[in-house]
Design an enzyme around this catalytic site. Structure first.
Site, PDB file in Angstrom:
ATOM      1  N   LYS A 254     -25.378 -43.166  14.524  1.00 49.65           N
ATOM      2  CA  LYS A 254     -25.098 -41.783  14.141  1.00 49.65           C
ATOM      3  C   LYS A 254     -26.288 -40.884  14.505  1.00 49.65           C
ATOM      4  O   LYS A 254     -27.440 -41.291  14.401  1.00 49.65           O
ATOM      5  CB  LYS A 254     -24.788 -41.800  12.634  1.00 49.65           C
ATOM      6  CG  LYS A 254     -25.241 -40.652  11.794  1.00 49.65           C
ATOM      7  CD  LYS A 254     -24.840 -40.867  10.347  1.00 49.65           C
ATOM      8  CE  LYS A 254     -26.041 -40.714   9.426  1.00 49.65           C
ATOM      9  NZ  LYS A 254     -26.157 -39.513   8.681  1.00 49.65           N
TER      10      LYS A 254
ATOM     11  N   LYS B 117     -30.967 -47.768   4.990  1.00 53.02           N
ATOM     12  CA  LYS B 117     -32.252 -47.067   4.811  1.00 53.02           C
ATOM     13  C   LYS B 117     -33.340 -48.045   4.364  1.00 53.02           C
ATOM     14  O   LYS B 117     -34.490 -47.892   4.743  1.00 53.02           O
ATOM     15  CB  LYS B 117     -32.120 -45.920   3.794  1.00 53.02           C
ATOM     16  CG  LYS B 117     -31.128 -44.860   4.242  1.00 53.02           C
ATOM     17  CD  LYS B 117     -31.742 -43.505   4.432  1.00 53.02           C
ATOM     18  CE  LYS B 117     -30.719 -42.578   5.041  1.00 53.02           C
ATOM     19  NZ  LYS B 117     -31.158 -41.488   5.822  1.00 53.02           N
TER      20      LYS B 117
ATOM     21  N   LYS C 144     -31.126 -36.831  11.253  1.00 51.50           N
ATOM     22  CA  LYS C 144     -32.419 -36.152  11.218  1.00 51.50           C
ATOM     23  C   LYS C 144     -33.558 -37.146  11.366  1.00 51.50           C
ATOM     24  O   LYS C 144     -34.621 -36.815  11.855  1.00 51.50           O
ATOM     25  CB  LYS C 144     -32.569 -35.406   9.890  1.00 51.50           C
ATOM     26  CG  LYS C 144     -31.627 -34.244   9.752  1.00 51.50           C
ATOM     27  CD  LYS C 144     -32.022 -33.405   8.554  1.00 51.50           C
ATOM     28  CE  LYS C 144     -30.832 -33.136   7.668  1.00 51.50           C
ATOM     29  NZ  LYS C 144     -30.648 -34.132   6.611  1.00 51.50           N
TER      30      LYS C 144
HETATM   31  P1  ATP Z   1     -31.108 -38.345   7.284  1.00 54.30           P
HETATM   32  O1  ATP Z   1     -31.337 -38.786   8.688  1.00 54.30           O
HETATM   33  O2  ATP Z   1     -32.292 -37.752   6.616  1.00 54.30           O
HETATM   34  O3  ATP Z   1     -30.441 -39.408   6.433  1.00 54.30           O
HETATM   35  P2  ATP Z   1     -28.758 -36.897   8.179  1.00 54.30           P
HETATM   36  O4  ATP Z   1     -29.094 -36.304   9.489  1.00 54.30           O
HETATM   37  O5  ATP Z   1     -27.904 -38.113   8.176  1.00 54.30           O
HETATM   38  O6  ATP Z   1     -30.077 -37.138   7.322  1.00 54.30           O
HETATM   39  P3  ATP Z   1     -27.636 -35.581   5.897  1.00 54.30           P
HETATM   40  O7  ATP Z   1     -28.456 -34.573   5.199  1.00 54.30           O
HETATM   41  O8  ATP Z   1     -27.600 -36.952   5.291  1.00 54.30           O
HETATM   42  O9  ATP Z   1     -28.062 -35.719   7.396  1.00 54.30           O
HETATM   43  O10 ATP Z   1     -26.128 -35.105   6.055  1.00 54.30           O
HETATM   44  C1  ATP Z   1     -25.685 -33.813   5.921  1.00 54.30           C
HETATM   45  C2  ATP Z   1     -24.190 -33.755   6.060  1.00 54.30           C
HETATM   46  O11 ATP Z   1     -23.845 -33.882   7.417  1.00 54.30           O
HETATM   47  C3  ATP Z   1     -23.434 -34.870   5.357  1.00 54.30           C
HETATM   48  O12 ATP Z   1     -22.215 -34.351   4.904  1.00 54.30           O
HETATM   49  C4  ATP Z   1     -23.204 -35.886   6.415  1.00 54.30           C
HETATM   50  O13 ATP Z   1     -22.048 -36.645   6.187  1.00 54.30           O
HETATM   51  C5  ATP Z   1     -23.031 -35.010   7.632  1.00 54.30           C
HETATM   52  N1  ATP Z   1     -23.551 -35.677   8.806  1.00 54.30           N
HETATM   53  C6  ATP Z   1     -24.828 -36.064   9.026  1.00 54.30           C
HETATM   54  N2  ATP Z   1     -24.972 -36.667  10.217  1.00 54.30           N
HETATM   55  C7  ATP Z   1     -23.718 -36.646  10.771  1.00 54.30           C
HETATM   56  C8  ATP Z   1     -23.197 -37.100  12.004  1.00 54.30           C
HETATM   57  N3  ATP Z   1     -23.965 -37.673  12.901  1.00 54.30           N
HETATM   58  N4  ATP Z   1     -21.896 -36.880  12.259  1.00 54.30           N
HETATM   59  C9  ATP Z   1     -21.100 -36.267  11.371  1.00 54.30           C
HETATM   60  N5  ATP Z   1     -21.530 -35.817  10.178  1.00 54.30           N
HETATM   61  C10 ATP Z   1     -22.818 -35.997   9.875  1.00 54.30           C
END
Ligand code: ATP
Ligand code: LTN
Length: 335
Positions: A199, A117, A202
């Protein structure tokens, strides 16, 4: 007999930094739903964690209500689980400060999410981004959680929560329970459709790579049709086939089919056919969620009643742990 055995406690959360996507759904929320019958579950919205990036206040409010309604629309029953906003339970921030004093700079400096990040956001490497895992440890340890369902990317943070708890317990006795992680077999790491070595998240820049839970059927199918694959034509799970592996994981998580079954189903059929089928099955899986969401989001009073009750009950549980923690370190108990 089983009723007499106390249920174990689960806590998990998602940050309202954007719209919930298939990664968060398959990596986290889908498991939450499966676990709610057998555990005492607390599912929070990690809104304080969302502040580690610059986010427009109106957007944060909108994301937060949307995500809260989506939790319920995905099947989390507010009668069986405590649903609340992290910021409504001040004990999270309070415990976080204490735990900061039991966390080492070097430990936080090793966190891969912090490194990723800060590399992506070089102009805003704030202290909150650095101590983010400590707040997450507080979220978990406040409720003496047994199990924490998260995607693969959060495993390192969970390990750190255990290390912090062990260190604190080593000095003051068994105050915190050591939590275990719970990561799904398929769906632990859903990748971007357009960049399958990254990955799906969001904060993904290319919106074609991310399927949001509220995307309409046309958009979902369009995104899957554009998904990056490889130069072969064979649907099989193998090293180097990141795009196809990802689509197979998604299809498997949504339909329950094994990789073997999927390979058989698409034997002799092209990628176009496969991508369309995956897109359709995802759209079909999300249709009832979207319908329920639309009903819920217009009923603000109902949502408010749910999160008010959630915060009250969570606050009561959290206070028990915090009181103990304050006392152990030598703070004068509140009169
Ligand atoms: P950001 O992009 O703002 O960091 P994010 O999309 O990675 O957010 P989080 O709020 O960090 O989402 O994650 C929510 C939950 O979903 C966490 O338990 C995380 O491990 C899971 N998660 C997020 N993205 C993935 C993914 N691509 N595959 C599997 N699990 C995910
Ligand atoms: N850090 C997590 C969200 C999160 C969380 C938690 C997950 C905040 N507090 C407690 C599990 C338990 C993330 O970025 N997905």
């Amino acid at each position: 007999m089983s009723e007499t055995i106390a249920k174990k406690t689960i806590l998990s959360g998602i940050k309202p930094t954007g719209s919930l996507n298939l990664g968060g759904y398959l990596g986290a929320v889908k498991n939450w739903v499966a676990l709610q019958e057998d555990y005492n579950c607390l599912y929070m919205l990690a809104d304080l964690h969302a502040l580690t990036i610059r986010i427009d206040p109106a957007v944060l409010r909108k994301n937060s209500m949307e995500l809260f309604a989506l939790y319920i629309a995905c099947g989390i029953d507010p009668e069986k689980n405590l649903l609340f906003f992290q910021s409504h339970v001040p004990q999270h921030a309070e415990l976080s400060w204490i735990l900061n004093c039991y966390t080492m700079f070097g430990e936080l400096n090793r966190m891969t999410q912090f490194k990723d990040k800060s590399a992506k956001n070089a102009e805003n490497i704030n202290a909150g981004l650095f101590t983010y895992p400590v707040l997450m440890a507080a979220d978990i340890l406040l409720y003496q959680s047994d199990l924490v369902p998260v995607g693969e990317d959060q495993r390192q943070h969970l390990e750190l929560a255990r290390d912090i708890a062990t260190r604190y317990n080593g000095v003051y006795g068994d105050v915190f329970k050591l939590p275990e992680g719970y990561t799904p077999k398929v769906g632990a790491r859903i990748m971007s459709l357009t960049n399958p070595t990254h990955k799906m998240s969001k904060s993904e820049e290319d919106e074609n790579g991310t399927v949001n839970l509220l995307d309409n059927k046309d958009a979902i199918i369009r995104k899957f049709k554009r998904a990056v694959t490889d130069s072969e034509t064979c649907v099989r799970h193998a090293e180097g086939k990141d795009g196809i592996n990802n689509l197979m994981s998604i299809y498997s998580a949504v339909t329950g089919k094994s990789f073997e079954e999927i390979e058989k189903e698409f034997d002799g059929r092209g990628y176009g056919d496969f991508k369309l089928t995956v897109g359709e099955s995802v759209a079909e899986c999300l249709a009832p969620v979207q319908q329920k969401y639309n009903d819920l989001i217009s009923d603000k009073a109902q949502l408010e009643a749910i999160y008010k009750r959630g915060a009250e009950q969570a606050g009561y549980m959290a206070m028990k742990t915090l009181r103990k923690v304050y006392k152990k370190v030598g703070l004068i108990p509140r009169a």
